[in-house]
Scaffold this active site. Structure first.
Site, PDB file in Angstrom:
ATOM      1  N   ARG A 168     -10.404 -11.381   1.970  1.00  0.00           N
ATOM      2  CA  ARG A 168     -11.272 -12.426   1.402  1.00  0.00           C
ATOM      3  C   ARG A 168     -10.600 -13.794   1.448  1.00  0.00           C
ATOM      4  O   ARG A 168     -11.267 -14.819   1.512  1.00  0.00           O
ATOM      5  CB  ARG A 168     -11.690 -12.033  -0.023  1.00  0.00           C
ATOM      6  CG  ARG A 168     -10.559 -11.893  -0.992  1.00  0.00           C
ATOM      7  CD  ARG A 168     -10.958 -11.101  -2.231  1.00  0.00           C
ATOM      8  NE  ARG A 168     -10.968  -9.656  -1.988  1.00  0.00           N
ATOM      9  CZ  ARG A 168     -11.333  -8.745  -2.880  1.00  0.00           C
ATOM     10  NH1 ARG A 168     -11.726  -9.107  -4.086  1.00  0.00           N
ATOM     11  NH2 ARG A 168     -11.304  -7.470  -2.581  1.00  0.00           N
TER      12      ARG A 168
ATOM     13  N   LYS B 193       0.842  -1.201   0.000  1.00  0.00           N
ATOM     14  CA  LYS B 193       0.000   0.000   0.000  1.00  0.00           C
ATOM     15  C   LYS B 193       0.876   1.249   0.000  1.00  0.00           C
ATOM     16  O   LYS B 193       1.945   1.241   0.604  1.00  0.00           O
ATOM     17  CB  LYS B 193      -0.834   0.043   1.285  1.00  0.00           C
ATOM     18  CG  LYS B 193      -2.022  -0.873   1.327  1.00  0.00           C
ATOM     19  CD  LYS B 193      -2.773  -0.684   2.646  1.00  0.00           C
ATOM     20  CE  LYS B 193      -3.891  -1.690   2.792  1.00  0.00           C
ATOM     21  NZ  LYS B 193      -4.974  -1.524   1.827  1.00  0.00           N
TER      22      LYS B 193
HETATM   23  N1  BES Z   1      -8.006  -3.650   4.503  1.00  0.00           N
HETATM   24  C1  BES Z   1      -8.223  -3.217   3.184  1.00  0.00           C
HETATM   25  C2  BES Z   1      -9.525  -2.442   2.987  1.00  0.00           C
HETATM   26  C3  BES Z   1      -9.707  -1.172   3.764  1.00  0.00           C
HETATM   27  C4  BES Z   1      -9.497   0.050   3.145  1.00  0.00           C
HETATM   28  C5  BES Z   1     -10.128  -1.190   5.065  1.00  0.00           C
HETATM   29  C6  BES Z   1      -9.689   1.215   3.840  1.00  0.00           C
HETATM   30  C7  BES Z   1     -10.318  -0.011   5.770  1.00  0.00           C
HETATM   31  C8  BES Z   1     -10.107   1.193   5.141  1.00  0.00           C
HETATM   32  C9  BES Z   1      -8.248  -4.407   2.227  1.00  0.00           C
HETATM   33  O1  BES Z   1      -7.479  -5.493   2.600  1.00  0.00           O
HETATM   34  C10 BES Z   1      -7.750  -3.928   0.900  1.00  0.00           C
HETATM   35  O2  BES Z   1      -6.630  -3.500   0.846  1.00  0.00           O
HETATM   36  N2  BES Z   1      -8.578  -3.998  -0.118  1.00  0.00           N
HETATM   37  C11 BES Z   1      -8.209  -3.566  -1.420  1.00  0.00           C
HETATM   38  C12 BES Z   1      -8.764  -4.558  -2.405  1.00  0.00           C
HETATM   39  C13 BES Z   1      -8.276  -4.366  -3.821  1.00  0.00           C
HETATM   40  C14 BES Z   1      -6.799  -4.663  -3.906  1.00  0.00           C
HETATM   41  C15 BES Z   1      -9.057  -5.274  -4.718  1.00  0.00           C
HETATM   42  C16 BES Z   1      -8.818  -2.185  -1.643  1.00  0.00           C
HETATM   43  O3  BES Z   1      -9.909  -1.927  -1.164  1.00  0.00           O
HETATM   44  O4  BES Z   1      -8.163  -1.351  -2.265  1.00  0.00           O
HETATM   45 ZN    ZN Z   2      -5.458  -5.351   1.987  1.00  0.00          ZN
END
Ligand code: BES
Ligand code: ZN
Ligand code: ZN
Length: 504
Positions: free
Chosen positions: A354, A280
């Site tokens: 997931r 990230k």
């Molecule tokens: N933990 C994150 C989602 C999240 C984002 C939680 C902001 C709380 C606040 C999750 O694991 C994630 O990173 N999801 C990605 C999925 C994508 C790569 C398909 C996302 O939402 O960008």
């Molecule tokens: Zn994530």
């Protein structure tokens, strides 16, 4: 926890440092307000007028009265206009404003005159329960790491509720239940707010064990080696990059009745989400200690359930892991095999929630054959973008179950909003090299929904609903009782409400 006391005396007789009254908009001249004015401050109504306070929802006036011997503060808090009734959320926010103001002004005690339950068309017991919950939630602060004493807040302002003697039993019962619920909500918030170095999967599993021991719940904790042996390739795959052992925790609350239904709660427990090798950007990583909010909520709900004893079996399942990059981490392009034998192509290691939920859902279905299953997860940024911080995303195809959850959300104060979940979206998680892919097809977009469809592959025929709390778990703005930021504990109140009223 806030010490609550009940008294049959009126607020006018109190020795507490402050007095709080609630008023409906444009209906300020009640006997209560007039009595308060004649006892403490004859110009009270004129002062309200000067301040343009007419009892608007969310508005409050604070008037210091008394002499050099004793200063008292009068709080008059608006509930807004009453049509047929006033929404109970208005009272929650009014109480949130009161508690936060008391803390800011360093007022340690207050005598409360509550509005009548009839104003909200609810029972007295429920009203008292909500008051106890929200005052405790509003009093919560995460400041144990701040060494400067003056920056810490009194988290236990004392409250005296003035009641009629006939209402005592109901109010007492409500406050008692509310205390139990609030204690769990704040405990969950504390776990979430703890820095990720202090709350690893092993630590959180330990908290679950302590709760199970204290309240007599059965518990199983599988470690990484057992997780791998059992074939939980999702959880093991996400944990591969971390030095911390992953855990799979199962807590069981069981009733004696043989034919009682069983509900499974499954919570995402990533104690820190860096994104893994699909790292990230720094700003998105800042709050990723919150990524275990679903698991924490499930464990907290189990603690309440063990005490309030609903008439249904409840199983809480929480896969716990870190998501970090390293030479051992799962890579984009890897294919993993889950507990139910399905395979997934991992295109993006940041879509890790997931993967761990898939194993836990499949495990729940196989071992408990639940009558209903609900998962709760900080799953997608897409859900936070779609709904913002005020509603949790609700998905699924069993409309009866979704309706029940919606109602529990409204009653408990954890509101949810249903997203479309038709089979059109299913194609988004197809893969050309495995059964499914862990990110959705760009053309279909709708990232919250496509993540839900990924999970659906692991629930079989079980009536199932999915809650995405990415927007509601952390740093919710503009709601008085969450002011100050940090964890909200979303989901605890909803799951408790669902369990307590399941058989109705
Ligand atoms: N933990 C994150 C989602 C999240 C984002 C939680 C902001 C709380 C606040 C999750 O694991 C994630 O990173 N999801 C990605 C999925 C994508 C790569 C398909 C996302 O939402 O960008
Ligand atoms: Zn994530
Ligand atoms: Zn995550």
């Amino acid at each position: 926890m806030i010490p609550f006391s009940l008294t049959e005396k009126s607020v006018l007789e109190t020795k507490k440092q402050s007095i709080a009254l609630f008023v409906e908009q444009d209906n300020l001249e009640t006997k209560e307000v007039k009595d308060l004015a004649s006892t403490y401050f004859p110009n009270l109504l004129a002062y309200c007028k000067q301040q343009e306070f007419t009892g608007q929802a969310g508005k409050m006036i604070a008037v210091p009265v008394g002499d050099e011997k004793k200063v008292k503060t009068l709080f008059i808090i608006g509930l807004g206009k009453k049509d047929k009734k006033i929404n109970i959320e208005t009272l929650r926010r009014a109480l949130g404003t009161l508690i936060k103001t008391m803390q800011r002004l360093k007022i340690d005690s207050c005598a409360l005159s509550l509005p009548s339950a009839n104003t909200f068309k609810v029972s007295k017991e429920y009203l008292a329960q909500q008051v106890a919950i929200i005052c405790n939630m509003a009093a919560y602060h995460f400041d144990e790491y701040i060494t400067e004493k003056s920056r810490r807040v009194n988290q236990k302002p004392e409250l005296e509720i003035c009641i009629k003697s006939a209402d005592k039993k109901e109010i007492q019962k409500g406050v008692g239940q509310g205390d139990i619920i609030a204690q769990a909500v704040n405990k969950v918030r504390h776990w979430i707010d703890l820095p990720p170095v202090a709350l690893t999967p092993t630590e959180l599993a330990g908290k679950a064990q302590a709760i199970a021991k204290e309240h007599g719940l059965a518990i199983k904790v599988f470690d990484e080696e057992q997780v791998k042996k059992m074939g939980m390739g999702g959880l093991a795959g996400v944990s591969a990059g971390s030095e911390q052992d992953c855990k799979f925790v199962i807590m069981e609350y069981k009733v004696k009745a043989k034919n009682a239904p069983t509900i499974a709660f499954v919570g995402k427990g990533i104690t820190f989400d860096s994104g893994g090798l699909s790292l990230k950007p720094p700003r998105y990583m800042e709050t990723m200690k919150e990524d275990m909010s679903g698991a924490a909520a499930v464990i907290g709900a189990m603690e309440v359930i063990a005490q309030l004893k609903p008439k249904v079996n409840i199983i809480g399942l929480t896969p716990l892991s870190e998501n970090l990059p390293s030479g051992k981490a799962t890579k984009p392009g890897d294919i993993i095999t889950f507990y139910n034998g399905l395979t997934a192509e991992v295109k993006n290691t940041d879509a890790e929630g997931r993967l761990i939920l898939a194993d836990a859902l499949a495990y729940a279905v196989k071992h408990y054959k639940p009558d209903a299953m609900l998962d709760i997860a900080t799953l997608t940024g897409a859900c936070a973008y779609a709904l913002g911080p005020f509603f949790t995303g609700l998905m699924g195809q069993h409309q009866d179950l979704l309706d029940t959850i919606k109602k529990a959300g409204d009653v408990s104060g954890d509101p949810v909003w249903q997203l479309p979940f038709t089979n059109d979206y299913k194609a988004a998680v197809k893969s050309s090299v495995a059964d499914i892919c862990n990110i959705g097809n760009e053309k279909i977009m709708a990232g919250a929904v496509t993540a839900g469809f990924f999970l659906q592959h692991f629930v079989g025929e079980t009536p199932w609903a999915h809650l995405d709390i990415a927007g509601t778990a952390f740093n919710v703005p503009d709601i008085s009782y969450y002011a100050g930021g940090g964890a909200t504990g979303v989901g605890v109140r909803l799951m408790v409400e669902l369990a307590m009223h399941w058989t109705e």
